[in-house]
Design a protein around this motif. Structure first.
Motif, PDB file in Angstrom:
ATOM      1  N   LYS A   1      -0.362  -9.552   2.485  1.00  0.00           N
ATOM      2  CA  LYS A   1      -0.180 -10.133   1.199  1.00  0.00           C
ATOM      3  C   LYS A   1       0.126 -11.564   1.441  1.00  0.00           C
ATOM      4  O   LYS A   1      -0.230 -12.311   0.419  1.00  0.00           O
TER       5      LYS A   1
ATOM      6  N   LYS B   1      -6.346 -11.410  -2.187  1.00  0.00           N
ATOM      7  CA  LYS B   1      -5.344 -10.443  -2.497  1.00  0.00           C
ATOM      8  C   LYS B   1      -4.688  -9.952  -1.274  1.00  0.00           C
ATOM      9  O   LYS B   1      -3.667  -9.526  -1.565  1.00  0.00           O
TER      10      LYS B   1
ATOM     11  N   GLY C   1      -2.188  -4.880   1.377  1.00  0.00           N
ATOM     12  CA  GLY C   1      -1.016  -4.260   1.421  1.00  0.00           C
ATOM     13  C   GLY C   1      -0.752  -2.950   1.958  1.00  0.00           C
ATOM     14  O   GLY C   1       0.010  -2.485   2.920  1.00  0.00           O
ATOM     15  N   GLU C   2      -1.849  -2.120   1.593  1.00  0.00           N
ATOM     16  CA  GLU C   2      -1.893  -0.590   1.649  1.00  0.00           C
ATOM     17  C   GLU C   2      -2.301  -0.231   2.835  1.00  0.00           C
ATOM     18  O   GLU C   2      -2.241   1.060   3.524  1.00  0.00           O
TER      19      GLU C   2
ATOM     20  N   ASN D   1      -0.839  -1.981   5.673  1.00  0.00           N
ATOM     21  CA  ASN D   1       0.375  -1.831   6.349  1.00  0.00           C
ATOM     22  C   ASN D   1       0.120  -2.570   7.759  1.00  0.00           C
ATOM     23  O   ASN D   1       0.854  -2.155   8.781  1.00  0.00           O
TER      24      ASN D   1
ATOM     25  N   THR E   1       3.167  -4.392   8.732  1.00  0.00           N
ATOM     26  CA  THR E   1       4.215  -3.376   9.206  1.00  0.00           C
ATOM     27  C   THR E   1       3.952  -2.447  10.408  1.00  0.00           C
ATOM     28  O   THR E   1       5.019  -2.196  11.181  1.00  0.00           O
ATOM     29  N   TYR E   2       2.864  -1.906  10.501  1.00  0.00           N
ATOM     30  CA  TYR E   2       2.646  -0.854  11.571  1.00  0.00           C
ATOM     31  C   TYR E   2       1.838  -1.604  12.701  1.00  0.00           C
ATOM     32  O   TYR E   2       0.775  -2.294  12.623  1.00  0.00           O
TER      33      TYR E   2
ATOM     34  N   LYS F   1     -10.784  -8.155  -3.710  1.00  0.00           N
ATOM     35  CA  LYS F   1      -9.765  -9.018  -3.064  1.00  0.00           C
ATOM     36  C   LYS F   1     -10.126 -10.362  -2.502  1.00  0.00           C
ATOM     37  O   LYS F   1      -9.616 -11.028  -2.098  1.00  0.00           O
TER      38      LYS F   1
ATOM     39  N   LYS G   1      -5.825   4.025   1.793  1.00  0.00           N
ATOM     40  CA  LYS G   1      -4.556   3.444   2.516  1.00  0.00           C
ATOM     41  C   LYS G   1      -4.221   4.037   3.891  1.00  0.00           C
ATOM     42  O   LYS G   1      -5.079   4.986   4.431  1.00  0.00           O
TER      43      LYS G   1
ATOM     44  N   TYR H   1      -0.943   5.354   6.200  1.00  0.00           N
ATOM     45  CA  TYR H   1       0.630   5.558   6.387  1.00  0.00           C
ATOM     46  C   TYR H   1       0.499   6.328   7.696  1.00  0.00           C
ATOM     47  O   TYR H   1       0.048   6.797   8.379  1.00  0.00           O
ATOM     48  N   LYS H   2       2.063   6.188   7.887  1.00  0.00           N
ATOM     49  CA  LYS H   2       2.503   6.668   9.199  1.00  0.00           C
ATOM     50  C   LYS H   2       2.944   8.152   9.145  1.00  0.00           C
ATOM     51  O   LYS H   2       3.635   8.431   8.009  1.00  0.00           O
ATOM     52  N   ASP H   3       2.604   8.829  10.045  1.00  0.00           N
ATOM     53  CA  ASP H   3       3.232  10.389  10.029  1.00  0.00           C
ATOM     54  C   ASP H   3       3.342  10.556  11.482  1.00  0.00           C
ATOM     55  O   ASP H   3       2.817  10.823  12.315  1.00  0.00           O
TER      56      ASP H   3
END
Lengths: 298, 668
Positions: B340, B348, B351-352, B354, B357-358, B406, B471, B473-475
């Motif tokens: 971000k 832009k 964010g999706e 990550n 974060t990851y 973006k 996106k 995501y973590k699993d």
């Protein structure tokens, strides 16, 4: 502060818990909510899917009533209501022709003087630092998954609220009242919305994915700010468990309930007994918390 | 009585589409003093130029107006043409009926009227033009190259090979730039370091090249052939003349956990450091923001262990002044920040995805470091979170690029190729691994490029999925990549151990400020502008300043090197003569009327005006006046406007000429 209040249909009916918690929490915070005199239906998806102008005229009428009553901002906690009002506000301001057409239909003029607030924005307007100071029973360490769904942020260029792909503002509110928002991947995934009745199987599949990811990332509760999201995630858990052989039993709470609990509003006043999945256990956690701490200390 | 010729160009259809050129010629022919007025399809072509030359002789013209494109485009062309007929070039003027008229209007009638006005104005001006003669200035045959990446290195080596002195300035402690961080290069898979490091050594060793690393260009003044530059040599805190690069200091430095810029945050460095073992020069610098000596006045271990006494905590930044004749800008690129936090409002971020974060979502340069034999994992592909060898890797192309939503509309050009390379190299290292590539199109235009991509698909089993990723995501300990497969019209989910994002190439975050500092232009996205997109791709609009590499637009190594050599040959061309002809469009002070109020001296943005003493023949001072240095004057006209006694005039644009233009405009 005194602001306009637009409960819409759901906060008086199906989502009475959302309505009650909004009212009680705002009262406790000293935010005076006053219903817009003579408000009518926002049109929801029924209006805009039948007729574009009808979908604008209904919210425009309510906006102009609010303007007339002298409100600078209006809280519309239901995500559908705030969504349609915000969209109408933007379209009327940006397109003179549409504005004239809408004014002709409603026989009222809306000059654009009202800021519409969703449930999260009520607290952002109040101020997060200020909110943190009001916390008396922190839900310390409660791991929550903030679920935004679609209506709070989309379409992004009209709603202008948070990042449509990776929103964070509800997480900020939850942090301010002492809970721990978890990192997870389904913040904005579709819950199936109005297909709950006609395609229950589809909704169950979609909500299963959302719940699964929330639980897998350690969430003990899912926080929402939309009656539709709430009903799908809360009411359908039993169906999902039956359909997929899962054992979901995770409370789904409105952000207004969570804030209310943390600032010491009685759970009953928040309407928390109205949920399908027991949410009262969170309140037990509340009272148990200090004792646990004592136990750990000794 | 003047004898003016008017020559009207159709510019193919560019002008003729909107302006009635035949009528324009007819009306222009009626203007007082116009002897001949003709129109032609391409006035800049050989037959067109010949028309002008013949008319000058035939009608004994003493002035020429060419109504065509912008003077930026073809004024030099037409002025050169009239010279061939014996006319002074400054008696030829252009009326811009393309950019100022046909391109911006749609109404043919009105556009034609405006074109007639524009020609009338220029005819009146030319009648008052005087012959001007170029000013000759000497050339400093020394070049400044800004940026020590592969483009800067190539330009510096080429200019030096031509026998000229070069000053090479690099911001980082070592030359090498982004190329030094790469593993292997497409489409040949030769090792980046192996082809680059010898050139880095050459740059340091060439006696004609003066290398300043850990230094930045602070100021550029002057003009082509005669620039004055100031270079800030940041304090290295290590005396490079004494240091032998033994490494005792950085081995003993206690600050061991500073994320290494060179390894894109995947590895660590110390506070006193060389960015990588093959660095040139191999002398360390102290990063004062992380050094305990500077933060808390403690430690001092490096000074204690240095047997040669090379550590100097007292060292100060130094300003080096130099005179150069030409400048090559080779400042390179940055990568789009994925999260971000963005440097401007238009971008832009994703964010999706990550990225912030990851740990196992990384960008292309980070994957290069994982592949590199000198990287944090010694070339083993191990993911950052837990060091496991990833068994499936998802590569996502066009992260930022070609996504107006973006904020970036352009294609970054190199990603299709390096994504194919990444997938291929991954497969070469992890035989049982599966690479996936999400892409929009595959743009593999280049020698042996398409073949390379085919090889990835056919021989290395890379799975290409045409579609965007919505996106990640973590699993568990895996990442789930959710995207569309637009060829089968279905949604796909890939479980990946590692995700690599091919982020857009963007200009340096301070590219705009730097462009202003050195006086060149940049486009809206921040890449530096070439003088002409097709015909002058390495020059800037500022004479004597050239571009090389990705600071101009996204490009790969061969393109960057080609442009660097082209820029170097432009510099050699400039240095091939001893003097430079300058436009005589300069200001001149009328010493008889000048009252020495010094207004002009104060307002001149180029410090080109000075005091002058007027003495009698016995040497007694009579009075003072202002005097313009012709070599430094840029002809901006600020002094003309500021002079209260109208004693300064700009050659080619004097009051008489300008007023004649204005009066001609009012004429109906």
């Amino acid at each position: 502060m005194k602001i306009g209040y637009y409960p819409g249909c759901s906060l008086h009916g199906m989502a009475i818990d959302f309505g009650k918690s909004t009212e009680a929490t705002c009262e406790a915070l000293g935010i005076e909510l006053e219903e817009i005199p003579g408000w009518s239906c926002c049109g929801a998806s029924a209006a805009h899917s039948t007729n574009h102008l009808l979908g604008l005229a209904l919210p425009a009428r309510n906006l102009s009533l609010a303007e007339e009553a002298g409100f600078r901002s209006v809280a519309a906690p239901c995500a559908m209501c705030s969504n349609s009002m915000k969209k109408t506000h933007e379209l009327i301001l940006s397109d003179k022709e549409t504005a004239a057409e809408v004014a002709r239909i409603t026989r009222r003029e809306y000059r654009g003087g009202v800021t519409v607030l969703n449930a999260i924005q009520i607290f952002l307007e109040y101020g997060l630092d200020e909110l943190a100071k009001r916390v008396v029973l922190p839900l310390k360490g409660l791991r929550v998954a903030c679920y935004y769904g679609c209506l709070l942020t989309r379409p992004p260029d009209l709603l202008k609220f948070d990042d449509a792909e990776q929103p964070v503002l509800m997480d900020e509110v939850c942090k301010a009242v002492g809970t721990e928002p978890v990192e997870w991947g389904f913040k904005t995934e579709c819950c199936g919305a109005g297909f709950s009745m006609s395609r229950t199987d589809l909704v169950c599949e979609l909500t299963r994915r959302i719940l699964e990811n929330a639980v897998n990332n350690g969430a003990e509760a899912v926080v929402v700010a939309c009656p539709m999201c709430h009903s799908n995630l809360d009411m359908r858990q039993a169906n999902i468990n039956k359909m997929f052989g899962t054992e979901f039993n995770i409370p789904i709470v409105y952000v207004t309930e969570l804030v209310g609990l943390a600032i010491g509003v009685k759970p009953k006043k928040l309407g928390m007994r109205k949920h399908f999945v027991d949410a009262m256990r969170l309140t037990k956690r509340l009272s148990a918390e200090p004792q646990e701490e004592v136990a750990r200390a000794s | 009585m003047s004898r003016i010729g008017v020559f009207i160009c159709h510019c193919g259809e560019n002008i003729a589409r909107t302006v009635d050129c035949a009528r324009l010629a007819e009306e222009s022919g009626k203007l007082p003093g116009v002897m001949v007025s003709v129109d032609y399809k391409y006035m800049c072509s050989d037959p067109g130029q010949n028309m002008i030359k013949r008319a000058i002789a035939e009608h004994k013209l003493d002035g020429v107006v060419v109504a065509a494109c912008s003077p930026h485009m073809h004024e030099p062309t037409f002025r050169a043409a009239v010279v061939q007929s014996g006319m002074n070039p400054y008696l030829c003027e252009m009326a811009n009926i393309r950019e100022h008229c046909s391109w911006v209007h749609t109404d043919r009638e009105l556009a034609t009227e405006k074109a007639i006005d524009l020609v009338r104005v220029m005819v009146e001006k030319v009648k008052r033009n005087q012959e001007l003669f170029p000013i000759r200035v000497p050339i400093t045959k020394r070049a400044l190259v800004i940026g020590g990446g592969i483009a800067g290195i190539q330009a510096a080596l080429d200019i030096a090979a031509g026998g000229h002195e070069v000053i090479l300035v690099e911001r980082q402690p070592s030359v090498g730039g982004n190329m030094a961080r790469l593993s292997e290069t497409f489409p040949t898979l030769d090792c980046s370091q192996c082809i680059l490091t010898p050139r880095m050594v050459e740059v340091a060793r060439d006696p004609r090249i003066t290398l300043y690393t850990y230094a930045e260009v602070e100021e550029v003044e002057g003009f082509v052939g005669n620039f004055k530059v100031k270079i800030r040599q940041k304090a290295k805190s290590v005396n490079a003349d004494i240091c032998n690069g033994c490494g005792d200091c950085w081995n003993k430095c206690p600050m061991k956990k500073i994320p290494s810029e060179f390894d894109a945050g995947l590895g660590y460095r110390t506070a006193i450091y060389v960015p990588f073992p093959q660095a040139v020069p191999n002398t360390p610098v102290i990063d004062r923001e992380h050094c305990l000596k500077f933060l808390k006045d403690k430690c001092g271990v490096c000074a204690k262990v240095c047997t040669r006494g090379a550590i100097d905590y007292e060292m100060q930044d130094e300003i080096i002044e130099a005179e150069v004749g030409a400048i090559v800008v080779a400042t390179g690129y940055d990568l789009y920040g994925i999260g971000k936090e963005q440097p401007n409002e238009r971008w832009k971020g994703y964010g999706e995805y990550n990225y912030d974060t990851y740990k196992d979502v990384i960008n292309g340069i980070q994957f290069e470091r994982l592949l590199s034999a000198s990287g944090p994992t010694q070339g083993e592909v191990r993911r950052p979170s837990d060091g496991k060898v990833p068994k499936s890797v998802a590569f996502i192309a066009c992260v930022g690029s070609r996504d107006p939503e973006k904020g970036i509309e352009y294609c970054s050009k190199i990603c299709c190729m390096y994504v194919a390379k990444h997938a291929m190299l991954y497969k070469h290292k992890v035989h049982d691994g599966q690479p996936y590539i999400f892409y929009m199109d595959i743009r593999a235009g280049g020698k042996n490029y398409e073949e390379f991509v085919r090889r990835a698909v056919e021989e290395d089993g890379v799975l290409y999925i045409r579609g965007r990723v919505s996106k990640i995501y973590k699993d568990g300990d895996q990442l789930v990549v959710v995207g569309a497969d637009t060829l089968s019209d279905s949604q796909v989910q890939i479980r990946a151990d590692l995700v690599v994002l091919a982020t857009a190439m963007v200009p340096h975050k301070n590219a705009y400020e730097f462009a202003q500092k050195i006086g060149i232009a940049c486009g809206s996205e921040g890449f530096y502008s070439e003088a002409h997109p097709k015909l002058r791709p390495v020059e800037t609009m500022t004479a004597g300043i050239y571009l090389a590499g990705a600071c101009q637009a996204p490009k790969d190594i061969p393109d960057a090197v080609a442009q660097a050599s082209a820029a170097a040959s432009k510099v050699q061309l400039l240095f091939s003569s001893d003097e430079l002809e300058r436009e005589p469009i300069v200001a001149k002070v009328n010493e008889v009327t000048c009252v020495h109020c010094r207004n002009c001296i104060r307002v001149c943005p180029y410090s080109a005006i000075d005091d002058k003493e007027i003495r009698d023949r016995h040497g007694n001072l009579i009075r003072m006046v202002a005097e313009v240095n012709e070599g430094m004057c840029m002809g901006c006209g600020t002094c003309v406007a500021a002079c209260p006694s109208k004693s300064v005039q700009l050659a080619g644009f004097n009051d008489e000429q300008v007023f004649a233009e204005i009066l001609a405009l009012g004429h109906e």
